[in-house]
Write a protein that holds these residues in place. Structure first.
Motif, PDB file in Angstrom:
ATOM      1  N   PRO A 134       0.836  -1.219   0.000  1.00  0.00           N
ATOM      2  CA  PRO A 134       0.000   0.000   0.000  1.00  0.00           C
ATOM      3  C   PRO A 134       0.865   1.261   0.000  1.00  0.00           C
ATOM      4  O   PRO A 134       1.771   1.396   0.827  1.00  0.00           O
ATOM      5  CB  PRO A 134      -0.810  -0.134   1.286  1.00  0.00           C
ATOM      6  CG  PRO A 134      -0.859  -1.608   1.548  1.00  0.00           C
ATOM      7  CD  PRO A 134       0.456  -2.142   1.085  1.00  0.00           C
ATOM      8  N   TYR A 135       0.586   2.163  -0.907  1.00  0.00           N
ATOM      9  CA  TYR A 135       1.437   3.336  -1.081  1.00  0.00           C
ATOM     10  C   TYR A 135       1.489   4.216   0.168  1.00  0.00           C
ATOM     11  O   TYR A 135       2.563   4.693   0.554  1.00  0.00           O
ATOM     12  CB  TYR A 135       0.956   4.169  -2.276  1.00  0.00           C
ATOM     13  CG  TYR A 135       1.730   5.459  -2.431  1.00  0.00           C
ATOM     14  CD1 TYR A 135       3.042   5.453  -2.892  1.00  0.00           C
ATOM     15  CD2 TYR A 135       1.158   6.684  -2.078  1.00  0.00           C
ATOM     16  CE1 TYR A 135       3.764   6.631  -3.016  1.00  0.00           C
ATOM     17  CE2 TYR A 135       1.876   7.864  -2.205  1.00  0.00           C
ATOM     18  CZ  TYR A 135       3.177   7.835  -2.667  1.00  0.00           C
ATOM     19  OH  TYR A 135       3.891   8.996  -2.775  1.00  0.00           O
ATOM     20  N   GLU A 136       0.353   4.453   0.809  1.00  0.00           N
ATOM     21  CA  GLU A 136       0.333   5.350   1.968  1.00  0.00           C
ATOM     22  C   GLU A 136       1.190   4.804   3.102  1.00  0.00           C
ATOM     23  O   GLU A 136       1.896   5.558   3.785  1.00  0.00           O
ATOM     24  CB  GLU A 136      -1.104   5.583   2.432  1.00  0.00           C
ATOM     25  CG  GLU A 136      -1.903   6.494   1.512  1.00  0.00           C
ATOM     26  CD  GLU A 136      -1.261   7.869   1.318  1.00  0.00           C
ATOM     27  OE1 GLU A 136      -0.702   8.412   2.292  1.00  0.00           O
ATOM     28  OE2 GLU A 136      -1.321   8.393   0.191  1.00  0.00           O
ATOM     29  N   LYS A 144      -1.664   2.963  -9.911  1.00  0.00           N
ATOM     30  CA  LYS A 144      -2.713   3.954  -9.630  1.00  0.00           C
ATOM     31  C   LYS A 144      -4.124   3.379  -9.663  1.00  0.00           C
ATOM     32  O   LYS A 144      -5.066   4.014  -9.191  1.00  0.00           O
ATOM     33  CB  LYS A 144      -2.593   5.122 -10.609  1.00  0.00           C
ATOM     34  CG  LYS A 144      -1.307   5.919 -10.418  1.00  0.00           C
ATOM     35  CD  LYS A 144      -1.279   7.165 -11.293  1.00  0.00           C
ATOM     36  CE  LYS A 144      -0.044   7.999 -11.004  1.00  0.00           C
ATOM     37  NZ  LYS A 144       0.003   9.233 -11.836  1.00  0.00           N
ATOM     38  N   ARG A 145      -4.303   2.216 -10.265  1.00  0.00           N
ATOM     39  CA  ARG A 145      -5.612   1.567 -10.314  1.00  0.00           C
ATOM     40  C   ARG A 145      -6.667   2.473 -10.934  1.00  0.00           C
ATOM     41  O   ARG A 145      -7.828   2.510 -10.533  1.00  0.00           O
ATOM     42  CB  ARG A 145      -6.060   1.163  -8.908  1.00  0.00           C
ATOM     43  CG  ARG A 145      -5.090   0.300  -8.145  1.00  0.00           C
ATOM     44  CD  ARG A 145      -5.225  -1.165  -8.403  1.00  0.00           C
ATOM     45  NE  ARG A 145      -6.605  -1.591  -8.261  1.00  0.00           N
ATOM     46  CZ  ARG A 145      -7.168  -2.540  -9.016  1.00  0.00           C
ATOM     47  NH1 ARG A 145      -6.469  -3.118  -9.973  1.00  0.00           N
ATOM     48  NH2 ARG A 145      -8.409  -2.894  -8.836  1.00  0.00           N
ATOM     49  N   LYS A 174      -6.807   5.678 -10.804  1.00  0.00           N
ATOM     50  CA  LYS A 174      -7.010   6.917 -10.049  1.00  0.00           C
ATOM     51  C   LYS A 174      -5.887   7.911 -10.367  1.00  0.00           C
ATOM     52  O   LYS A 174      -4.938   7.592 -11.065  1.00  0.00           O
ATOM     53  CB  LYS A 174      -7.077   6.622  -8.554  1.00  0.00           C
ATOM     54  CG  LYS A 174      -8.183   5.635  -8.175  1.00  0.00           C
ATOM     55  CD  LYS A 174      -8.234   5.398  -6.688  1.00  0.00           C
ATOM     56  CE  LYS A 174      -9.260   4.326  -6.313  1.00  0.00           C
ATOM     57  NZ  LYS A 174     -10.617   4.656  -6.767  1.00  0.00           N
ATOM     58  N   THR A 200      -3.861   9.347  -8.136  1.00  0.00           N
ATOM     59  CA  THR A 200      -2.738   9.241  -7.203  1.00  0.00           C
ATOM     60  C   THR A 200      -2.353   7.782  -6.996  1.00  0.00           C
ATOM     61  O   THR A 200      -3.186   6.878  -7.184  1.00  0.00           O
ATOM     62  CB  THR A 200      -3.107   9.865  -5.843  1.00  0.00           C
ATOM     63  OG1 THR A 200      -4.285   9.209  -5.333  1.00  0.00           O
ATOM     64  CG2 THR A 200      -3.368  11.351  -5.977  1.00  0.00           C
ATOM     65  N   GLN A 237      -1.795   4.153  -5.564  1.00  0.00           N
ATOM     66  CA  GLN A 237      -2.513   3.320  -4.601  1.00  0.00           C
ATOM     67  C   GLN A 237      -1.594   2.267  -3.972  1.00  0.00           C
ATOM     68  O   GLN A 237      -1.740   1.922  -2.811  1.00  0.00           O
ATOM     69  CB  GLN A 237      -3.686   2.622  -5.290  1.00  0.00           C
ATOM     70  CG  GLN A 237      -4.663   3.567  -5.960  1.00  0.00           C
ATOM     71  CD  GLN A 237      -5.313   4.531  -4.999  1.00  0.00           C
ATOM     72  OE1 GLN A 237      -5.979   4.112  -4.044  1.00  0.00           O
ATOM     73  NE2 GLN A 237      -5.132   5.829  -5.213  1.00  0.00           N
ATOM     74  N   ASN A 238      -0.652   1.775  -4.783  1.00  0.00           N
ATOM     75  CA  ASN A 238       0.278   0.749  -4.314  1.00  0.00           C
ATOM     76  C   ASN A 238       1.657   0.970  -4.909  1.00  0.00           C
ATOM     77  O   ASN A 238       1.791   1.593  -5.973  1.00  0.00           O
ATOM     78  CB  ASN A 238      -0.202  -0.655  -4.706  1.00  0.00           C
ATOM     79  CG  ASN A 238      -1.561  -0.994  -4.118  1.00  0.00           C
ATOM     80  OD1 ASN A 238      -1.729  -1.084  -2.911  1.00  0.00           O
ATOM     81  ND2 ASN A 238      -2.548  -1.168  -4.990  1.00  0.00           N
TER      82      ASN A 238
END
Length: 374
Positions: free
Chosen positions: A42-44, A74-75, A77, A79, A81-82
Motif C-alpha cells: 500500500p502506497y500510503e 494507480k488503479r 485513479k 494518485t 494506490q500501491n
C-alpha cells in the motif's frame, strides 16, 4: 590536522549510525524455491514508513546497493494506490530494501495492454513472456467470430502486440513466434461463460474497456459487458485482468451482478483438441489444471487454469474442459489463466509445465512476507 581527522572520524561514525537507523523494508521468501515476482505494498503505508515527500524516489537493495525496478500502481485513479516492486529472492532467503530521494533508473516496460480498434475491437495484453487477447463487438457475427481468450505463442522477450498488429503477418513465425492457437466456439485459455440447464450460454463480447495501469511491471485493465437477459435473468459482467512481468499467468477478477438471483451458474474453460488421450492433469491440493496440447507442425502449447477455492464441478466435453461454479452477486471471483509455448525456451514439456504451475500456485497461496524496519 588532528582536528580534521577528528571531524572525519565523527562524520564516519555519524554516517554509520545514520545507516543503522534508517528505515528499510524486509521481504522474506519462506518457499523452498527461488521467487521472481511482483509484490504489492500500500502506497500510503510505504510513504509514511520512508517519510517520502513526493513520488520521486529510488529503491535499492541494501546489501548490493543495486536499484530495484518498481511501479506506482494507480488503479485508474489520479494518485498512487500501491508500490509494486519486482523482486528476485533465493529459497529460504530475504532481501532488505532501502529508499533514496534520487530519481529512479529508467527501465523498459515489460508489460503492455491496449484496445485494438484496427482489428475489430480486439483487446490485447502481454508481458515479456506471453501474449493474450480478447474479442470485441466488431467480431460478432463475422466468419472469424470466436468466444474465449486467445493466446499468442511468442518466443521473444520483446513486446510484440503493436508490431504484429501493424504488419498483420502473425500467423507465420518470423523469429518471434506466431498466432496458431485456435479458440473457435470454446472458452480458449480460461475465459468464462454462463451455464444454464447444463448448457453453455456465451455472452456477447465486451463493449467497453478501461486501462487502469500500463507497465513497466504490471498492466491492468477492465473489460465491461453490456447487461444481458439470459433465461429470464438480467446479468451484468465486468472482468478485471492483470499481467505481471516474467509471469506465464494472467489474473482474472470476475465481478457479476444478477438482478434476479443471488448467484449465477458459470463455467471456466480450457479449449480441448481432437485427440484420443489428452495429456492433462488436475492437481486438487494446489487447485490447478494443466493441459499439454498435441504437436502442431512442431509447435506445442501448454495451457492452464489455477482455480478459485470454491465448490466446483469438473466437466469433460469433446471440445473443452469446464469447471461449473456458482458466482455470487457482488463478490469478486478470482482465478488465474496461463499458457506456455515449447519454442520459447522456458517450458518445453508437460513435466516442466506442471512444475512451474505447482510453484505458481504456492506463490499465490503463500505470499512473500513483508515487514518494516526502522
Amino acid at each position: 590536522m588532528k582536528s580534521l581527522l577528528s571531524v572525519a572520524l565523527l562524520l564516519g561514525i555519524t554516517s554509520s549510525l545514520s545507516a543503522q537507523n534508517k528505515s528499510s523494508l524486509l521481504i522474506h521468501n519462506t518457499s523452498s524455491f527461488e521467487r521472481k515476482e511482483v509484490v504489492s505494498i500500500p502506497y500510503e503505508k510505504f510513504k509514511q514508513h520512508f517519510e517520502l515527500k513526493d513520488t520521486v524516489f529510488s529503491i535499492l537493495e541494501e546489501e548490493s546497493k543495486k536499484p530495484v525496478i518498481y511501479q506506482l500502481e494507480k488503479r485508474g485513479k489520479s494518485t498512487p494506490q500501491n508500490v509494486l516492486i519486482a523482486v528476485h529472492i533465493a529459497p529460504k532467503a530475504k532481501i532488505e530494501l532501502a529508499v533514496t530521494d534520487t530519481a529512479p533508473v529508467k527501465t523498459a516496460s515489460k508489460t503492455y495492454a491496449r484496445y485494438v480498434p484496427e482489428r475489430k475491437d480486439d483487446f490485447a495484453w502481454e508481458n515479456n513472456v506471453v501474449a493474450f487477447r480478447a474479442y470485441g463487438k466488431a467480431l460478432e457475427g463475422t466468419s472469424e467470430d470466436a468466444q474465449g481468450f486467445d493466446f499468442w505463442s511468442k518466443r521473444t522477450n520483446d513486446l510484440i502486440i503493436d508490431e504484429w498488429y501493424k504488419t498483420g503477418d502473425y500467423h507465420a513465425d518470423h523469429g518471434k513466434g506466431l498466432d496458431y492457437y485456435s479458440v473457435g466456439q470454446t472458452l480458449g485459455v480460461g475465459d468464462m461463460a454462463l451455464y444454464f440447464n447444463g448448457q453453455i450460454q456465451y455472452t456477447k463480447h465486451y463493449r467497453r474497456s478501461e486501462v487502469l495501469d500500463n507497465g513497466p511491471i504490471r498492466s491492468t485493465f477492465k473489460l465491461i459487458y453490456e447487461p444481458q437477459e439470459i433465461e429470464g435473468q438480467m446479468i451484468n459482467i465486468e472482468k478485471e485482468i492483470s499481467i505481471d512481468a516474467e509471469s506465464q499467468l494472467s489474473r482474472i477478477n470476475v465481478n457479476m451482478h444478477n438482478a434476479t438471483a443471488a448467484e449465477t451458474p458459470i463455467v471456466l474453460g480450457i479449449a480441448k483438441r481432437k485427440e484420443a488421450n489428452p495429456n492433462y492433469t488436475i492437481y486438487k491440493r494446489e487447485n490447478f489444471f494443466a493441459y499439454w496440447e498435441p504437436e502442431n507442425k512442431g509447435n506445442i502449447t501448454g495451457t492452464a487454469i489455477i482455480l478459485p477455492h470454491v465448490k466446483k464441478d469438473f466437466i469433460d466435453t469433446p471440445t473443452q474442459f469446464l469447471w461449473n461454479i456458482a458466482a455470487k452477486n457482488n463478490q469478486t471471483l478470482t482465478y488465474y489463466i496461463g499458457a506456455a509455448f515449447n519454442k520459447a525456451g522456458k517450458i518445453e514439456n508437460m513435466d516442466a509445465w506442471k512444475a512451474y504451475l505447482q510453484q505458481a500456485s504456492e506463490q499465490i497461496q503463500k505470499p512473500l512476507t513483508i515487514s518494516y524496519k526502522k
